[in-house]
Scaffold this motif. Structure first.
Motif, short mmCIF file in Angstrom:
data_model
loop_
_atom_site.label_atom_id
_atom_site.label_comp_id
_atom_site.label_asym_id
_atom_site.label_seq_id
_atom_site.Cartn_x
_atom_site.Cartn_y
_atom_site.Cartn_z
N ALA A 28 96.24 -35.96 -37.66
CA ALA A 28 96.47 -34.89 -36.68
C ALA A 28 97.89 -34.97 -36.16
O ALA A 28 98.49 -36.05 -36.11
N ILE A 29 98.41 -33.81 -35.78
CA ILE A 29 99.70 -33.74 -35.12
C ILE A 29 99.43 -33.51 -33.64
O ILE A 29 98.69 -32.60 -33.27
N VAL A 30 100.03 -34.33 -32.80
CA VAL A 30 99.88 -34.22 -31.36
C VAL A 30 101.23 -33.84 -30.79
O VAL A 30 102.21 -34.56 -30.98
N MET A 31 101.29 -32.70 -30.09
CA MET A 31 102.53 -32.23 -29.48
C MET A 31 102.61 -32.78 -28.05
O MET A 31 101.63 -32.68 -27.29
N LEU A 32 103.76 -33.35 -27.70
CA LEU A 32 103.93 -33.99 -26.40
C LEU A 32 105.01 -33.30 -25.58
O LEU A 32 106.03 -32.86 -26.13
N GLY A 79 94.27 -32.48 -41.79
CA GLY A 79 93.65 -33.12 -42.95
C GLY A 79 93.57 -32.25 -44.18
O GLY A 79 93.65 -32.74 -45.30
N THR A 80 93.45 -30.94 -44.02
CA THR A 80 93.31 -30.04 -45.17
C THR A 80 94.60 -29.27 -45.49
O THR A 80 94.61 -28.45 -46.38
N TRP A 81 95.66 -29.55 -44.76
CA TRP A 81 96.90 -28.81 -44.95
C TRP A 81 97.69 -29.31 -46.16
O TRP A 81 97.60 -30.47 -46.55
N LYS A 82 98.49 -28.41 -46.71
CA LYS A 82 99.41 -28.76 -47.79
C LYS A 82 100.67 -29.39 -47.21
O LYS A 82 100.98 -29.22 -46.03
N GLY A 113 92.07 -27.60 -38.93
CA GLY A 113 93.30 -27.81 -38.18
C GLY A 113 93.58 -26.74 -37.16
O GLY A 113 94.65 -26.73 -36.56
N PHE A 114 92.66 -25.82 -36.95
CA PHE A 114 92.88 -24.76 -35.98
C PHE A 114 92.22 -25.14 -34.66
O PHE A 114 91.03 -25.41 -34.60
N ALA A 115 93.02 -25.13 -33.61
CA ALA A 115 92.53 -25.48 -32.28
C ALA A 115 91.63 -24.38 -31.75
O ALA A 115 91.69 -23.23 -32.22
N GLU A 116 90.81 -24.71 -30.76
CA GLU A 116 89.94 -23.72 -30.14
C GLU A 116 90.74 -22.65 -29.40
O GLU A 116 90.25 -21.57 -29.14
N ARG A 155 96.93 -30.45 -29.87
CA ARG A 155 96.49 -31.35 -30.95
C ARG A 155 96.00 -30.49 -32.09
O ARG A 155 95.18 -29.61 -31.90
N VAL A 156 96.55 -30.75 -33.30
CA VAL A 156 96.19 -29.95 -34.47
C VAL A 156 95.80 -30.89 -35.60
O VAL A 156 96.58 -31.75 -36.01
#
Length: 195
Positions: free
Chosen positions: A161-165, A178-181, A73-76, A174-175
């Motif tokens: 994924a969470i997409v910020m607009l 899938g592995t987050w609590k 979930g970490f962006a580049e 975009r984050v």
């Protein structure tokens, strides 16, 4: 001997009789000793092949590390300065360590992006794949409705994924989650969304 001499006079060449040493060395695989140039070329080829294998391995391992950071979930564009505030929000030491492993050093533009907040966000998921992500499923079922500015989007085959607009509806961030609590997802959204 007569047979051999008569064939020679007829212009037919018979193979010469091989010695025991010739037959044995051919069977075992012995070759004539290489010259100095041939040995050097062989060493050079072996060194080039080894170098090529090393370059490919390094490239693959770097690619896999980048991929695993994205899967976590970490962006580049993740900045090291955002790991501290992220930990304060999420309180998950394992995620903090992953954040530090995946982050890059800060510059002004990236700092602005890490601190940015948005009016709306979209949580994208696939209903058919949701059973593989129990924390995301629990968040959607129990907590998503409490977060103002969050839209839910069921997209076939996509990983959560969470997409910020921005105000125009353009994707800014975009984050993968899938592995987050469950708590981590909620706290991240509360921090990133303007009220």
């Amino acid at each position: 001997n007569r047979l051999h001499s008569s064939n020679a006079s007829a212009g037919v060449c018979l193979p010469r009789k091989q010695s025991w040493r010739d037959r044995t060395s051919r069977r075992i695989g012995f070759r004539k000793p290489k010259t100095g140039t041939q040995r050097e070329m062989g060493r050079l080829c072996a060194a080039l092949v080894s170098l090529l294998v090393l370059v490919v391995c390094l490239h693959v391992s770097a690619e896999e590390e980048t991929k695993s950071c994205l899967e976590l979930g970490f962006a580049e564009t993740l900045l090291c300065s955002s790991c501290g505030p992220f930990f304060e929000t999420v309180k998950d030491k394992a995620l903090l360590q992953e954040c530090k492993r995946c982050c890059t050093q800060d510059d002004e533009e990236k700092i602005h992006q890490a601190e940015a907040t948005y009016k709306t966000a979209s949580l994208r998921y696939s209903t058919k794949r949701l059973d593989y992500y129990p924390n995301v499923k629990e968040f959607i079922e129990k907590r998503a409705s409490e977060i103002e500015g969050l839209n839910m989007q069921n997209v076939k085959g996509v990983e959560p994924a969470i997409v910020m607009l921005d105000e125009d509806g353009k994707i800014k961030e975009r984050v993968s989650i899938g592995t987050w609590k469950v708590d981590s997802i909620e706290q991240f959204l509360r921090k990133k969304l303007n009220k």
